[in-house]
Design an enzyme around this catalytic site. Structure first.
Site, PDB file in Angstrom:
ATOM      1  N   HIS A  74       0.842  -1.195   0.000  1.00  0.00           N
ATOM      2  CA  HIS A  74       0.000   0.000   0.000  1.00  0.00           C
ATOM      3  C   HIS A  74       0.878   1.246   0.000  1.00  0.00           C
ATOM      4  O   HIS A  74       2.004   1.239   0.516  1.00  0.00           O
ATOM      5  CB  HIS A  74      -0.948   0.007   1.202  1.00  0.00           C
ATOM      6  CG  HIS A  74      -0.261   0.062   2.543  1.00  0.00           C
ATOM      7  ND1 HIS A  74       0.012   1.245   3.194  1.00  0.00           N
ATOM      8  CD2 HIS A  74       0.185  -0.920   3.352  1.00  0.00           C
ATOM      9  CE1 HIS A  74       0.597   0.985   4.351  1.00  0.00           C
ATOM     10  NE2 HIS A  74       0.720  -0.324   4.470  1.00  0.00           N
ATOM     11  N   ASP A  76      -0.783   4.311   0.859  1.00  0.00           N
ATOM     12  CA  ASP A  76      -1.370   5.261   1.800  1.00  0.00           C
ATOM     13  C   ASP A  76      -0.630   5.191   3.130  1.00  0.00           C
ATOM     14  O   ASP A  76      -0.065   4.151   3.498  1.00  0.00           O
ATOM     15  CB  ASP A  76      -2.864   5.004   1.979  1.00  0.00           C
ATOM     16  CG  ASP A  76      -3.179   3.646   2.599  1.00  0.00           C
ATOM     17  OD1 ASP A  76      -2.601   2.646   2.127  1.00  0.00           O
ATOM     18  OD2 ASP A  76      -3.997   3.597   3.529  1.00  0.00           O
ATOM     19  N   ASP A 107       6.511   1.900   6.623  1.00  0.00           N
ATOM     20  CA  ASP A 107       5.175   1.322   6.461  1.00  0.00           C
ATOM     21  C   ASP A 107       4.373   2.126   5.443  1.00  0.00           C
ATOM     22  O   ASP A 107       3.677   3.052   5.791  1.00  0.00           O
ATOM     23  CB  ASP A 107       4.478   1.329   7.816  1.00  0.00           C
ATOM     24  CG  ASP A 107       3.162   0.581   7.808  1.00  0.00           C
ATOM     25  OD1 ASP A 107       2.895  -0.142   6.839  1.00  0.00           O
ATOM     26  OD2 ASP A 107       2.401   0.730   8.773  1.00  0.00           O
ATOM     27  N   GLU A 141      -5.137   0.815   3.005  1.00  0.00           N
ATOM     28  CA  GLU A 141      -4.751  -0.148   4.027  1.00  0.00           C
ATOM     29  C   GLU A 141      -4.777   0.475   5.417  1.00  0.00           C
ATOM     30  O   GLU A 141      -5.145  -0.180   6.395  1.00  0.00           O
ATOM     31  CB  GLU A 141      -3.363  -0.710   3.724  1.00  0.00           C
ATOM     32  CG  GLU A 141      -3.037  -2.003   4.469  1.00  0.00           C
ATOM     33  CD  GLU A 141      -2.435  -1.797   5.848  1.00  0.00           C
ATOM     34  OE1 GLU A 141      -2.352  -2.769   6.611  1.00  0.00           O
ATOM     35  OE2 GLU A 141      -2.044  -0.643   6.165  1.00  0.00           O
ATOM     36  N   GLU A 142      -4.373   1.740   5.501  1.00  0.00           N
ATOM     37  CA  GLU A 142      -4.331   2.411   6.798  1.00  0.00           C
ATOM     38  C   GLU A 142      -5.686   2.984   7.202  1.00  0.00           C
ATOM     39  O   GLU A 142      -5.830   3.525   8.295  1.00  0.00           O
ATOM     40  CB  GLU A 142      -3.289   3.544   6.777  1.00  0.00           C
ATOM     41  CG  GLU A 142      -1.871   3.103   6.465  1.00  0.00           C
ATOM     42  CD  GLU A 142      -1.219   2.328   7.600  1.00  0.00           C
ATOM     43  OE1 GLU A 142      -1.914   2.018   8.592  1.00  0.00           O
ATOM     44  OE2 GLU A 142      -0.029   2.017   7.500  1.00  0.00           O
ATOM     45  N   GLU A 170       4.931  -5.746   4.119  1.00  0.00           N
ATOM     46  CA  GLU A 170       4.786  -5.073   5.402  1.00  0.00           C
ATOM     47  C   GLU A 170       6.086  -5.179   6.213  1.00  0.00           C
ATOM     48  O   GLU A 170       6.841  -6.144   6.069  1.00  0.00           O
ATOM     49  CB  GLU A 170       3.636  -5.687   6.206  1.00  0.00           C
ATOM     50  CG  GLU A 170       2.257  -5.398   5.670  1.00  0.00           C
ATOM     51  CD  GLU A 170       1.802  -3.973   5.945  1.00  0.00           C
ATOM     52  OE1 GLU A 170       2.526  -3.225   6.639  1.00  0.00           O
ATOM     53  OE2 GLU A 170       0.720  -3.603   5.462  1.00  0.00           O
ATOM     54  N   HIS A 359       4.757   4.561  11.938  1.00  0.00           N
ATOM     55  CA  HIS A 359       3.711   5.401  12.523  1.00  0.00           C
ATOM     56  C   HIS A 359       4.246   6.393  13.556  1.00  0.00           C
ATOM     57  O   HIS A 359       3.455   7.074  14.207  1.00  0.00           O
ATOM     58  CB  HIS A 359       2.603   4.549  13.155  1.00  0.00           C
ATOM     59  CG  HIS A 359       1.790   3.769  12.178  1.00  0.00           C
ATOM     60  ND1 HIS A 359       0.517   3.332  12.461  1.00  0.00           N
ATOM     61  CD2 HIS A 359       2.046   3.335  10.922  1.00  0.00           C
ATOM     62  CE1 HIS A 359       0.026   2.659  11.425  1.00  0.00           C
ATOM     63  NE2 HIS A 359       0.956   2.651  10.467  1.00  0.00           N
TER      64      HIS A 359
END
Length: 389
Positions: A74, A76, A107, A141-142, A170, A359
């Site tokens: 992903h 996003d 990520d 995804e997020e 991931e 994150h």
């Protein structure tokens, strides 16, 4: 001028795209340009559903024959938070002391960049290889994960696409590159309990019905015995009570009801249906004929799954060990990922970067790890398609 397809350049270019869910931010447009230039057929489906934002996605394929190895990921990212607390602009792709900074560096724009770099290099070196390489990249995804991988896989299946294996990029490594491959994931199930009582004055309990003792009985019934003791590839399933509340600001009032929420991370001994039945059984036994309650189990698409260690897993483990000197642990730990959707179509394994800063403020990845991960993916491609040559 042809694109620079080094993992660092691709990663920097992606980090400069502010693709906070559900914004595409230019990330998929960049990927489309790079993959088209390399000879991929590229599609950009957009999916919608009432009450959710539209989401752009990307599907690309090189080759027409089997076997078909799919790379998934992903672009996003979660919001950067207070950008003034970052050492560098989170969307600048800055490099400091050998580390690439930016939201999504770990990520998982860094992983996507390494997949792309490895696939393009493999195709250049092996233009006549037998098989196909694909990319399935979502922008959801997020977020709620409604208009992303699930619908993209349905869309591909409706076109007749069939995958043999998938690598999801991931960030799987806890400490250093090569630590861990995820060969499965636990499922997730959330339940909500309400115990009914009758509000009243604490000095006149005979005129009221306190729901708190009943809630304690029910929670004790859920927690008294372990759900299981684990399996060969999974830890024991665990139930965690996450909230208990009566919404009562007064110390002299017996509350009208008590509410609790719990979440279960479960292994492959259970399905959501069998687990719901076990929870209901435990509650009935604990409640007896005295506790009045309701149980609501939320719908879930997070079901436990396992990709059995086989030749495909071996290709990946061998490539990791050859590049890092580490034999990776085969794990099913952690939360959910889009692998839970992909496993419906083919065996899926997760391997990517080190996840320590994902994150976080100052999310970053060593540039050397980008090069090494791209090399690992390249070695997997060599081994995978050599078997079919």
């Amino acid at each position: 001028m042809p694109h620079d397809t080094s993992p660092l350049h691709i990663a920097q270019s992606l980090l400069r795209c502010p693709s906070v869910t559900p914004a595409e931010g230019g990330a998929l447009t960049f990927i489309e340009g790079v993959l088209r230039e390399a000879g991929f057929e590229v599609h950009r489906p957009v999916f919608s559903e009432a009450g959710t934002p539209d989401v752009e996605n990307l599907y690309a394929r090189y080759g027409k024959t089997e076997p078909y190895l799919l790379f998934a990921g992903h672009t996003d990212v979660v919001p950067p938070g207070d950008i003034n607390r970052w050492r560098h602009d989170p969307f600048s792709g800055a490099i400091e002391e050998g580390e690439l900074f930016g939201r999504g560096a770990v990520d998982m724009k860094g992983g996507v960049a390494c997949m792309m770099a490895a696939a393009i290099e493999f195709i250049r070196a092996n233009p006549d290889f037998k098989g196909s390489i694909g990319f399935l990249i979502t922008g959801d995804e997020e977020g709620p994960a409604i208009n992303g991988s699930v619908k993209l896989l349905d869309w591909a299946r409706a076109r007749g696409e069939r995958f043999d294996h998938c690598i999801l990029g991931e960030p799987t490594n806890p400490n250093q590159l090569g630590d861990m491959i995820k060969i499965g994931r636990r499922g997730s199930l959330t339940g909500k309990l309400v115990v009914e009582g009758k509000q009243g004055h604490v000095a006149y309990p005979h005129l009221a019905d306190n729901p708190i003792p009943g809630m304690l009985r029910l929670l004790n019934g859920l927690l008294r015995e372990p759900l299981d003791r684990g399996t060969a590839h999974f830890d024991a399933s665990n139930l965690e009570v996450t909230t208990v509340d009566v919404g009562n600001p007064a110390s002299n009032v017996i509350p009208a009801d008590a509410r609790a929420t719990f979440n279960i991370r479960f292994n492959d001994l259970w399905t959501p249906q069998s687990l719901e039945e076990e929870i209901a059984r435990r509650l009935r036994e604990a409640a007896g004929n005295t506790v009045r309650y309701t149980l609501t189990v939320e719908p879930t698409n997070a079901v436990a799954f396992i990709t059995e260690p086989n030749a495909f897993v071996g290709f990946i483990a061998d490539a990791i060990e050859a590049e890092t000197g580490i034999r990776p642990k085969l794990s099913t730990t952690g939360g959910t990922s889009d692998a839970r959707f992909i496993v419906r179509d083919c065996p899926v394994v997760e391997f990517g970067l080190v996840g320590q800063t994902m994150h976080q403020i100052d999310e970053r990845v060593p540039v050397a790890d980008l090069d090494r991960l791209a090399t690992i993916y390249g070695k997997v491609l060599d081994a995978y398609f050599a078997v079919s040559a």
